[in-house]
Design an enzyme around this catalytic site. Structure first.
Site, PDB file in Angstrom:
ATOM      1  N   PRO A 182       0.761  -1.243  -0.130  1.00 24.79           N
ATOM      2  CA  PRO A 182       0.202  -0.099   0.247  1.00 24.79           C
ATOM      3  C   PRO A 182       0.935   1.335   0.202  1.00 24.79           C
ATOM      4  O   PRO A 182       0.698   2.053   0.979  1.00 24.79           O
ATOM      5  CB  PRO A 182      -0.938  -0.193   1.396  1.00 24.79           C
ATOM      6  CG  PRO A 182      -0.035  -0.904   2.317  1.00 24.79           C
ATOM      7  CD  PRO A 182       0.747  -1.843   1.334  1.00 24.79           C
ATOM      8  N   CYS A 183       1.361   1.570  -1.159  1.00 22.99           N
ATOM      9  CA  CYS A 183       2.093   2.889  -1.105  1.00 22.99           C
ATOM     10  C   CYS A 183       1.281   4.044  -1.229  1.00 22.99           C
ATOM     11  O   CYS A 183       1.846   5.160  -0.914  1.00 22.99           O
ATOM     12  CB  CYS A 183       3.114   2.808  -2.402  1.00 22.99           C
ATOM     13  SG  CYS A 183       2.233   2.259  -3.950  1.00 22.99           S
TER      14      CYS A 183
END
Length: 222
Positions: A182-183
């Site tokens: 989850p950047c």
């Protein structure tokens, strides 16, 4: 004929064999005995990469795999699309890892919170990027962290006084497994949402989907 020569032939097969280098006629036509042909076929399959598409509520993603692990998940036309997987990939919708990844994404978009550990991930990157991506995987659903905080953690892990937040930003931006790693949960220290390889609108929608309070964030284009 030794294995080195078999592998040399593999290179030629991949170079001239078209889009499907494991085609039976190429294997059976090789000037090798049965065992050598079997070794050649296994070697080809180990070097093959696969792809499939996933249609998400935010647009199409292309998933990539080595046959067992998920290598990437990119939004169509996003920045660094297919980076660093540059090899030709074969369409295959039936791999178990693809089924698992699509199920994971289905549940994510259905407001569930599937765990990253459910999937066999193998993103390709140097040690620094891998360290950053590992930290990304630890950001809880619905929460955010900053590039500066990640930089501090990398510095702590490496036993150094300081790490560049800009370098961290480069690693975050090159994350090849969108959504799952989850950047999108990384923001600037001052509340600036900053960029996102899949597009800032997509980043906002992902954070809104996770019920993040967006009132304290803004986006200033450089």
């Amino acid at each position: 004929m030794g294995r080195r020569q078999v592998v040399r032939h593999l290179v030629l097969v991949q170079a001239f064999g078209g889009s499907n280098p494991s085609a039976p006629e190429l294997i059976t036509g090789c000037p090798f005995d049965k065992n050598q042909r079997a070794f050649l076929l296994i070697t080809i399959r180990r070097n093959m990469l696969y792809k499939t598409d996933y249609i998400s509520p935010l647009g199409k993603l292309m998933l990539a795999s080595d046959g067992k692990n998920l290598l990437g998940a990119w939004f169509e036309n996003q920045k660094y699309f297919c980076d660093p997987v540059n090899e030709e990939m074969i369409e295959n919708d039936n791999l178990q890892i693809f089924k698992d990844a699509k199920n994971w994404l289905d549940r994510y978009f259905a407001d569930e919170k599937p765990d990253i550990s459910e999937l066999a991930l193998s993103p390709c990157g140097n040690d620094f990027r891998q360290a950053v991506w590992k930290i990304l995987c630890e950001i809880p659903y619905g929460e955010v962290t900053t590039y500066g905080e990640i930089a501090k953690e990398i510095a702590r892990q490496r036993g150094i006084s300081k790490m560049s937040a800009q370098a961290v930003g480069g690693a975050v931006g090159h994350n090849p497994v969108s959504i799952i790693i989850p950047c999108h949960r990384v923001v600037g220290t001052n509340g600036n949402l900053t960029g996102y390889a899949g597009g800032i609108d997509t980043k906002i929608k992902l954070l809104e989907h996770e019920k993040v309070d967006m009132s304290k964030f803004f986006y200033r284009q450089n």
